[in-house]
Design a protein around this motif. Structure first.
Motif: not given
Length: 417
Positions: A294-300, A325-339, A346-349
């Motif tokens: 999903i990072i590859k298709v995120q608008d730059k 919103a779903m992608f942001v949630y999935m990434m920031i939660k994964s960072v917070n949980k250590g996944y 930075k991509y979630a932010q």
């Protein structure tokens, strides 16, 4: 005499407010809203975190929680549960009773005293209808009401009877035979894992956890595009659907929200899967592969994601709020949980900032809106939805869809930790 008259006035006022002020959750919420307005001049104060601002805005728009996602009458449907997941976390964090009451009201209105779930029909085997079971799991943990236990047992029966593909993946609905949709992983698997954690023991629990992980293994095998790392919306094992490729059985496009559902399913299931389960490491590897794709298709420029993920430049495509919103949630939660490593934050932010800058508007009264949400998309049915690019970009767009506001609240909570 003045004292007596004054006392009569007070008693009359008290009787008046008792008669009108506590008749329903709606009037109670209106009273809260009025109190907030008089204190700050705004219905939703701007000095709160985004998570609370959006939840309070949803409570203002939909004074009773069954109304979420524009329901006209109490209906057992999945979008309410996503917003209420955020409300549960905010109640835990703030202790604000109005948040708990908003959740509790959903159970009170949708489940009768004998455990019957309003508008729910088990025999339809619609996996979407398991998602709101998460609300009942929460309420049963808090209140231990027998009616919630009975309703939960009914929902668990659906899992036992849900039709499956030959290899064991759940059909999305009985009316969609041999079809596996990405949406279904979010609708069913967190509930299945959570129920197992709360109620199952020994071999039964082990078997259920294995089944949950298998659903993700099967999706990775059958719906993943190895070239891009993205996943197609759906797969038809029978190859009978007009939308299905005759060789692969796959639908033709990468729909943003379908992948959003799948990403949220993975991070939420891990909340309930035992730490020592061998499937955990596989799920975490799927999360990494998913995030990279999903990072590859995120608008730059704006950090957002498109309705059809890999066709940003095509006519009619747009940056869509719920998937973002779903992608942001999935990434920031994964960072917070250590996944995921911290470098993914930075991509979630960037995505989160993009939502606030481009998709959020705030009314004069402080009420927060999330704009450019795809109202609905699916495959098959009547009229027939063919999964084409033109189909996805021409579905209705609306503001404040719970499928977008819910993930935004959840993402905000993760950023506020």
């Amino acid at each position: 005499m003045k004292f007596i008259n004054h006392r009569i006035k007070i008693l009359a006022l008290a009787a008046f407010y008792a008669g009108i002020g506590l008749t329903s959750a709606q009037s109670a919420n209106q009273n809260k809203t009025e109190a907030t307005t008089t204190q700050s001049g705004k219905i939703v104060p701007a000095d709160l975190n985004w998570s609370e601002r959006m939840l309070l805005s949803e409570m203002h728009r939909f004074p009773e929680s069954w109304m979420l996602d524009f329901s006209k009458s109490p209906k057992w449907t999945y979008p309410s549960a996503i917003v209420l997941d955020g409300a549960e976390q905010l109640y835990t964090k703030t202790g604000k009773k109005e948040y708990y009451n908003y959740i509790s009201d959903f159970g009170e209105k949708l489940v009768t005293e004998d455990g019957t779930i309003l508008t729910y029909e088990l025999e339809k085997y619609n996996i979407d209808l398991l998602n709101s079971g998460n609300v009942l799991l929460y309420l049963y943990e808090k209140e231990k009401k027998e009616k919630y236990l009975k309703a939960l047992q009914t929902l668990r029966l659906q899992i036992d009877g849900q039709p499956r593909t030959k290899e064991g993946s759940f059909w999305h609905k009985k009316i969609y035979p041999y079809q596996v949709w990405l949406d279904g992983l979010y609708m069913g698997m967190p509930f299945y894992a959570h129920y197992t954690k709360d109620f199952s023991k020994g071999k039964d629990a082990a078997k259920a956890y294995d089944d949950v992980v298998f659903q993700f293994d099967s999706v990775q095998k059958n719906l993943l595009d190895k070239k891009t790392g993205l996943l197609y919306h759906a797969w038809d094992e029978s190859r009978q659907q007009a939308w299905a490729d005759k060789e692969t059985g796959l639908s033709p496009n990468f729909w943003g929200r379908a992948m959003g559902w799948y990403g949220m399913a993975m991070v939420d299931v891990l909340d309930y899967l035992p730490q020592n389960h061998p499937g955990r490491s596989r799920l975490i590897s799927y999360i990494k592969s998913f995030a990279d794709a999903i990072i590859k298709v995120q608008d730059k420029q704006n950090g957002l994601w498109y309705q059809v993920l890999d066709k940003a430049e095509e006519k009619g495509n747009y940056t869509e709020a719920s998937a973002s919103a779903m992608f942001v949630y999935m990434m920031i939660k994964s960072v917070n949980k250590g996944y995921l490593p911290q470098s993914y934050k930075k991509y979630a932010q960037k995505g989160y900032n993009g939502i606030i800058k481009n998709l959020i508007t705030v009314d004069e009264n402080g009420v927060v809106n999330l704009n450019k949400c795809c109202a609905v998309a699916g495959l098959g049915g009547k009229p027939y939805r063919d999964g084409s690019y033109e189909y996805y970009v021409n579905e209705k767009i609306r503001s404040n869809d719970a499928k977008g506001t819910g993930p935004f609240i959840l993402a905000s909570i993760e950023f506020e930790k």
